[in-house]
Design an enzyme around this catalytic site. Sequence first.
Site, PDB file in Angstrom:
ATOM      1  N   HIS A 260       0.854  -1.190   0.000  1.00  0.00           N
ATOM      2  CA  HIS A 260       0.000   0.000   0.000  1.00  0.00           C
ATOM      3  C   HIS A 260       0.887   1.235   0.000  1.00  0.00           C
ATOM      4  O   HIS A 260       1.944   1.240   0.618  1.00  0.00           O
ATOM      5  CB  HIS A 260      -0.901   0.001   1.245  1.00  0.00           C
ATOM      6  CG  HIS A 260      -2.092   0.884   1.075  1.00  0.00           C
ATOM      7  ND1 HIS A 260      -2.038   2.228   1.316  1.00  0.00           N
ATOM      8  CD2 HIS A 260      -3.353   0.603   0.666  1.00  0.00           C
ATOM      9  CE1 HIS A 260      -3.229   2.744   1.064  1.00  0.00           C
ATOM     10  NE2 HIS A 260      -4.037   1.791   0.666  1.00  0.00           N
ATOM     11  N   ASP A 314      -7.772  -5.561  -0.095  1.00  0.00           N
ATOM     12  CA  ASP A 314      -8.239  -6.457  -1.148  1.00  0.00           C
ATOM     13  C   ASP A 314      -7.871  -7.911  -0.914  1.00  0.00           C
ATOM     14  O   ASP A 314      -8.318  -8.786  -1.648  1.00  0.00           O
ATOM     15  CB  ASP A 314      -7.670  -6.000  -2.502  1.00  0.00           C
ATOM     16  CG  ASP A 314      -8.244  -4.663  -2.905  1.00  0.00           C
ATOM     17  OD1 ASP A 314      -9.472  -4.517  -2.792  1.00  0.00           O
ATOM     18  OD2 ASP A 314      -7.485  -3.770  -3.299  1.00  0.00           O
TER      19      ASP A 314
HETATM   20  C1  LIG Z   1      -0.632  -0.750  -3.986  1.00  0.00           C
HETATM   21  C2  LIG Z   1       0.676  -0.498  -4.715  1.00  0.00           C
HETATM   22  C3  LIG Z   1       0.337  -0.033  -6.151  1.00  0.00           C
HETATM   23  C4  LIG Z   1       1.443   0.590  -3.978  1.00  0.00           C
HETATM   24  O1  LIG Z   1       2.587   0.729  -4.650  1.00  0.00           O
HETATM   25  P1  LIG Z   1       3.677   1.896  -4.503  1.00  0.00           P
HETATM   26  O2  LIG Z   1       3.487   2.679  -3.262  1.00  0.00           O
HETATM   27  O3  LIG Z   1       3.667   2.634  -5.788  1.00  0.00           O
HETATM   28  O4  LIG Z   1       4.974   1.058  -4.313  1.00  0.00           O
HETATM   29  P2  LIG Z   1       5.858   0.417  -5.456  1.00  0.00           P
HETATM   30  O5  LIG Z   1       5.007  -0.268  -6.472  1.00  0.00           O
HETATM   31  O6  LIG Z   1       6.794   1.474  -5.920  1.00  0.00           O
HETATM   32  O7  LIG Z   1       6.658  -0.684  -4.633  1.00  0.00           O
HETATM   33  C5  LIG Z   1       7.732  -0.399  -3.741  1.00  0.00           C
HETATM   34  C6  LIG Z   1       8.548  -1.657  -3.585  1.00  0.00           C
HETATM   35  O8  LIG Z   1       7.752  -2.666  -2.965  1.00  0.00           O
HETATM   36  C7  LIG Z   1       7.546  -3.764  -3.858  1.00  0.00           C
HETATM   37  N1  LIG Z   1       6.143  -4.146  -3.792  1.00  0.00           N
HETATM   38  C8  LIG Z   1       5.068  -3.302  -3.600  1.00  0.00           C
HETATM   39  N2  LIG Z   1       3.938  -4.027  -3.603  1.00  0.00           N
HETATM   40  C9  LIG Z   1       4.295  -5.310  -3.788  1.00  0.00           C
HETATM   41  C10 LIG Z   1       3.557  -6.493  -3.895  1.00  0.00           C
HETATM   42  N3  LIG Z   1       2.226  -6.474  -3.810  1.00  0.00           N
HETATM   43  N4  LIG Z   1       4.215  -7.648  -4.092  1.00  0.00           N
HETATM   44  C11 LIG Z   1       5.562  -7.660  -4.186  1.00  0.00           C
HETATM   45  N5  LIG Z   1       6.320  -6.556  -4.102  1.00  0.00           N
HETATM   46  C12 LIG Z   1       5.691  -5.400  -3.908  1.00  0.00           C
HETATM   47  C13 LIG Z   1       7.878  -3.232  -5.238  1.00  0.00           C
HETATM   48  O9  LIG Z   1       8.284  -4.258  -6.105  1.00  0.00           O
HETATM   49  C14 LIG Z   1       8.983  -2.271  -4.912  1.00  0.00           C
HETATM   50  O10 LIG Z   1      10.160  -3.017  -4.655  1.00  0.00           O
HETATM   51  P3  LIG Z   1      11.600  -2.419  -5.063  1.00  0.00           P
HETATM   52  O11 LIG Z   1      11.741  -1.157  -4.270  1.00  0.00           O
HETATM   53  O12 LIG Z   1      12.532  -3.501  -4.663  1.00  0.00           O
HETATM   54  O13 LIG Z   1      11.531  -2.178  -6.535  1.00  0.00           O
HETATM   55  C15 LIG Z   1       1.527  -1.784  -4.784  1.00  0.00           C
HETATM   56  O14 LIG Z   1       1.829  -2.223  -3.483  1.00  0.00           O
HETATM   57  C16 LIG Z   1       0.867  -2.883  -5.583  1.00  0.00           C
HETATM   58  O15 LIG Z   1       0.942  -2.883  -6.810  1.00  0.00           O
HETATM   59  N6  LIG Z   1       0.194  -3.856  -4.903  1.00  0.00           N
HETATM   60  C17 LIG Z   1      -0.498  -4.917  -5.586  1.00  0.00           C
HETATM   61  C18 LIG Z   1      -1.864  -4.444  -6.080  1.00  0.00           C
HETATM   62  C19 LIG Z   1      -2.841  -4.237  -4.953  1.00  0.00           C
HETATM   63  O16 LIG Z   1      -3.016  -5.077  -4.087  1.00  0.00           O
HETATM   64  N7  LIG Z   1      -3.535  -3.100  -5.014  1.00  0.00           N
HETATM   65  C20 LIG Z   1      -4.555  -2.741  -4.037  1.00  0.00           C
HETATM   66  C21 LIG Z   1      -4.136  -1.587  -3.206  1.00  0.00           C
HETATM   67  S1  LIG Z   1      -5.288  -1.285  -1.898  1.00  0.00           S
END
Ligand SMILES: CC(C)(COP(=O)(O)OP(=O)(O)OC[C@H]1O[C@@H](n2cnc3c(N)ncnc32)[C@H](O)[C@@H]1OP(=O)(O)O)[C@@H](O)C(=O)NCCC(=O)NCCS
Length: 377
Positions: A260, A314
């Site tokens: 998140h 979720d």
């Molecule tokens: C929600 C979300 C978009 C937030 O992302 P964000 O704040 O932009 O963070 P990032 O995508 O930049 O991720 C930061 C780091 O954590 C990792 N990470 C984040 N969510 C992850 C996940 N669900 N599984 C594995 N790794 C994850 C990324 O790969 C990244 O790693 P790195 O720094 O080694 O490259 C992201 O966690 C995600 O895509 N989750 C899965 C989708 C989901 O469940 N969405 C519902 C949200 S309520």
Amino acid sequence: MPHDFMPGLAGVPAAKSAISDVDGERGILEYRGIRIEDLCAKSSFLETASLLLSGRLPTQHELVHFVGDITHHRRIKFKIVDLLKCLPEQGHPMDALQAAVAALGMFYPGRNVKDIDNNYWSAVRLIAKLPTIIAAHARIRRGDDAIPPRDDLDFCQNFLYMLSDHVPERIASDTLDVCLVLHAEHTMNASTFTGLVTASTLADPYTVVASSIGTLKGPLHGGANEEVVVMLREIGTPGKVRPYIENKLKAKQKLMGFGHRVYKVKDPRAVILQGLCGRLFKECGSSQLYDVAIEVERVAAELLGEKKIYPNVDFYSGILYDKLGIEVDCFTPMFAISRVAGWMAHWFEQLRENKLFRPDQIYSGEHNRPYVPIERR
Ligand SMILES: CC(C)(COP(=O)(O)OP(=O)(O)OC[C@H]1O[C@@H](n2cnc3c(N)ncnc32)[C@H](O)[C@@H]1OP(=O)(O)O)[C@@H](O)C(=O)NCCC(=O)NCCS
């Protein structure tokens, strides 16, 4: 004045709001200053919606009126049902919902957004009609007739009834009601922000909600709840969890339902939903999906805990919806049924001190390029 560019506007305030607040370090979520745990234990979805819209808990009299208004506006026009009948059966229910909500705006002109009274009725209509649209579409696409709402049933009982043609057990509708409380609002998330941008142009509320629905659909936002159940089914049994997650992480793929932007601990909504799973499965029999999910959470804590990536809202919601007999591609519409209350609260707030959203950009292209005639390219 030059500013630092923040991809995804991470950490950049887009609005001042008194609707909800998240403490991502401590895992606290409040609606209008009231902890989500309290609302889930003591409130209902419609009381929570009233709280979000008006800023305070309703009196008994006000709540009776609000529930009455919602109950009165649940029906949808036969032309909206006809519209749903024209859509392809294999189309995604979120697309059907977006189309139907956009079409609602043609029946209920809400264009004078300065009319506060009319705005209240627009919010009521949207909260009342979304479940009817979703249930009607779910039935129509499998060849059944849409079922009109029943005024003697409460909000969640009625939704499950319109979906299945059976009045549900109390535990099922109560479980759904808590799910709706939990999904109703969550500060400046992507779909709420989308709604604010649309609202700031003084577009009508049906257009505001249709644009938010489009954003909610994406797998990085509301769409993740579908993907979680797809993933859990793909894994199959708890014994296959570890290799599955290791392979996914090795391939640099994300685990759906984890991580998140704001929470650096387990999402408090996931904690409550997990508790609901426990209660529901004790009464109605366990679910293989839940056993797999518990193991996914355990292994993910080992492999991703260091990065502060934990289950989000979720992760457990889809498992509950599945047990309630809701089809996987209707999980994100379930999110919309609830979040529309938050979207409307933000719409009210935006209109009070509206300023058109028109952010800046940092231009990274070229200047003064010659126009090359087509025959010389
Ligand atoms: C929600 C979300 C978009 C937030 O992302 P964000 O704040 O932009 O963070 P990032 O995508 O930049 O991720 C930061 C780091 O954590 C990792 N990470 C984040 N969510 C992850 C996940 N669900 N599984 C594995 N790794 C994850 C990324 O790969 C990244 O790693 P790195 O720094 O080694 O490259 C992201 O966690 C995600 O895509 N989750 C899965 C989708 C989901 O469940 N969405 C519902 C949200 S309520």
